[in-house]
Design an enzyme around this catalytic site. Structure first.
Site, PDB file in Angstrom:
ATOM      1  N   GLY A 112      10.277 113.033  21.398  1.00 30.73           N
ATOM      2  CA  GLY A 112      10.025 114.358  20.837  1.00 30.73           C
ATOM      3  C   GLY A 112       9.397 115.314  21.827  1.00 30.73           C
ATOM      4  O   GLY A 112       9.088 114.940  22.961  1.00 30.73           O
ATOM      5  N   SER A 113       9.218 116.562  21.402  1.00 28.07           N
ATOM      6  CA  SER A 113       8.781 117.621  22.305  1.00 28.07           C
ATOM      7  C   SER A 113       7.353 117.395  22.768  1.00 28.07           C
ATOM      8  O   SER A 113       6.599 116.629  22.181  1.00 28.07           O
ATOM      9  CB  SER A 113       8.890 118.983  21.631  1.00 28.07           C
ATOM     10  OG  SER A 113       7.672 119.310  21.002  1.00 28.07           O
ATOM     11  N   SER A 114       6.996 118.101  23.829  1.00 29.72           N
ATOM     12  CA  SER A 114       5.705 117.912  24.477  1.00 29.72           C
ATOM     13  C   SER A 114       4.556 118.375  23.597  1.00 29.72           C
ATOM     14  O   SER A 114       3.407 118.095  23.863  1.00 29.72           O
ATOM     15  CB  SER A 114       5.684 118.682  25.791  1.00 29.72           C
ATOM     16  OG  SER A 114       5.915 120.052  25.565  1.00 29.72           O
TER      17      SER A 114
END
Lengths: 141, 400
Positions: free
Chosen positions: A64-66
């Site tokens: 998933g995104s940072s």
């Protein structure tokens, strides 16, 4: 079983703790855990409906995104529902930095035998400084 | 891990507790990945999110006196003044955005509030060592400019800005930047939008490998590349790729792959179509159009202004863009054109913020699969189409 089972590991984020092991064959995205219950709420995830709260959580990698991974773990910590420690196969920068900052012990490079011998629900003691995971009780299934 | 005397002083707290904490994070990451030393960075970009964890960490560092040695550019939150005027903004959300702004201001960050810093504010030359978080930004730096950045988290990029260094591992090492799988693109990429679908279709087929795209045109617009970068990191995690004959580290197959063996996969029109059908809602009447994930570019806003000139929009239109772009289109007289049609041009703002309550449960249109993916959590549903079709849809109140 009388011999003490101890598995070597590599420290990523420091800490000493003991708790029940919970294995996930799927990568983890902590944004898709309910902070109030600690339960995974990701459809099609192998842990969907199970709580990660207070577990020593074993999974391949973060995903998933940072941004959302960090917030997901942060919300779990705030509600006292974060895993006690995480054990991964493939560390990624997002999860590594998040665990260090939130003070969640994290290790990788765990001996292959650990994955073969230790089962869900068994209790282990993780010591990142010593680089060891020790089985302290076998669950009665 | 080897540290210079200066780096040890940072770690030991000689520059304050905030810098020491940031350095502990950098050392921790370095040890986790077996880095032997730190490298100085020239640029950073922090994926500021205005979420609880973001505010908590930024305030913690600022409270401990940390200051950025390399001022990072920052992602959007939302434009408090604008939204306070146009929607029913909750005081608690307004307060959180103001806290975020104050914390990053104190840290000395560059408050450009844009997720496309690589187009305007933060442009590297080849081989610069950088610390970039944000899904479209990290691969744009690596693949297009040939600068070197790992897929930083918002946290680690901020710690890199404060310490001015990153541990040397991963994509900072030349041997880890080579291609691992050849993606032969047989699909006809007829417009920029098709690159959104290409980016979304590829990760499932390649896993964590570095792709080398072949059979793409020589001239690809910045918008198309931006879309490709964003979707590769929505559907997966792809901080590095090559385009054969186009990007700086892939002039030839030999250069792109080095001595590595590689698999070959193909992407066809059917692949793109399948992805499009899977992620988009069915066409029909729409209540709103939400564009700009990543931020709509200057060229695109100019095109939109020409499309709506003298018309009246039937659906709400929200265009998220950078402060620069909004300034320039205002100067060009085009901001008033869009506003006269009933559209909003918004700076400093992300689609994933607590400001869209009035659109909850409604059907909208967007050009961005990433927007659709993240805004679903806020009960916003989308038909996904090229932005020109979205604008036509906003004019008619219905999209094909």
């Amino acid at each position: 079983m009388t011999t003490k089972q101890v598995y070597p590991c590599h420290k990523i984020s420091e800490g000493v703790c003991a708790g029940e092991v919970l294995f996930s064959k799927d990568d983890m995205m902590f944004y898709l855990c309910d902070p109030v219950t600690g339960k995974v709420i990701e459809e099609n995830h192998c842990l969907n409906g199970q709580s990660v709260s207070e577990k020593i959580l074993v999974f391949p990698s973060g995903k998933g995104s940072s941004v959302v991974q960090t917030d997901g773990l942060y919300q779990l910590v705030k509600q006292n529902n974060a895993p006690k420690a995480v054990i991964v196969e493939h560390p990624d920068t997002v999860l590594v930095s998040t665990c260090i900052i939130l003070g969640i012990p994290m290790v990788d490079q765990v001996d292959e035998a650990f994955y073969q011998c230790v089962k869900n629900g068994e209790s282990v003691r993780l010591n990142t400084e010593a680089g060891t995971i020790e089985v302290i009780s076998v669950s009665h299934v | 891990m080897y540290l210079t005397d200066e780096q040890k002083r940072m770690l030991d707290g000689e520059y304050g507790e905030g810098t020491a904490l940031a350095m502990r994070v950098q050392v921790g990451i370095g040890e986790a990945f077996g880095a032997e030393r730190m490298l100085p960075i020239t640029r950073a970009h922090v994926a500021l999110s205005n979420q609880d964890a973001d505010v908590w960490f930024a305030e913690k560092l600022a409270g401990l006196g940390a200051k950025c040695r390399i001022a990072p550019t920052t992602n959007p939150g939302f434009d408090v003044e604008y939204f306070n005027e146009h929607v029913d903004l909750k005081p608690v959300d307004m307060e959180q955005m103001n806290r975020t702004l104050m914390a990053y201001q104190k840290l000395g960050a560059i408050l450009n509030f844009s997720c496309t810093p690589y187009l305007y504010d933060n442009i590297p030359r080849q081989n610069e060592i950088c610390a970039f978080s944000e899904s479209s930004a990290t691969p744009y730096m690596n693949a297009i400019y040939g600068a070197k950045s790992n897929r930083e988290s918002a946290l680690s990029a901020l710690c890199a800005g404060i310490t001015g260094v990153v541990p040397e591992y991963g994509l900072l090492l030349d041997e880890n930047r080579k291609g691992e799988i050849l993606v032969e693109v047989e699909a006809d990429l007829t417009n920029d939008f098709d690159y959104q679908l290409l980016g979304y279709a590829v990760p499932k087929k390649i896993g964590h490998k570095i792709p080398v795209f072949s059979n793409l045109p020589q001239m690809i617009s910045p918008e198309a590349i931006m879309y490709l970068c964003a979707e590769l990191n929505t559907a997966g995690a792809v901080p590095m790729f090559h385009i054969l004959g186009v990007t700086p580290e892939a002039k030839t197959l030999e250069e792109a792959f080095g001595k590595r063996d590689y698999e070959i996969i193909k992407i066809t029109n059917e692949d793109l179509q399948e992805v499009h059908e899977k992620i988009s809602e069915r066409a029909g009447k729409i209540d709103f159009v939400l564009l700009g994930c990543p931020h709509v570019t200057l060229d695109q806003v100019i095109k939109i202004a020409h499309m709506v000139e003298g018309e009246k929009l039937k659906s709400e239109l929200w265009i998220n863009t950078s402060a620069h772009t909004k300034d320039v289109v205002k100067r060009m007289g085009l901001l008033e054109v869009i506003e006269a049609a009933g559209g909003h041009v918004v700076k400093d703002t992300c689609i994933d913020q607590p400001i869209w309550h009035h659109l909850e449960g409604k059907l909208g249109a967007t050009e961005s699969p990433k927007c659709s993916y993240y805004a679903k959590r806020r009960q916003l549903n989308f038909v996904i189409r090229p932005f020109e079709q979205c604008i036509q849809g906003a004019l008619k109140g219905e999209i094909q």
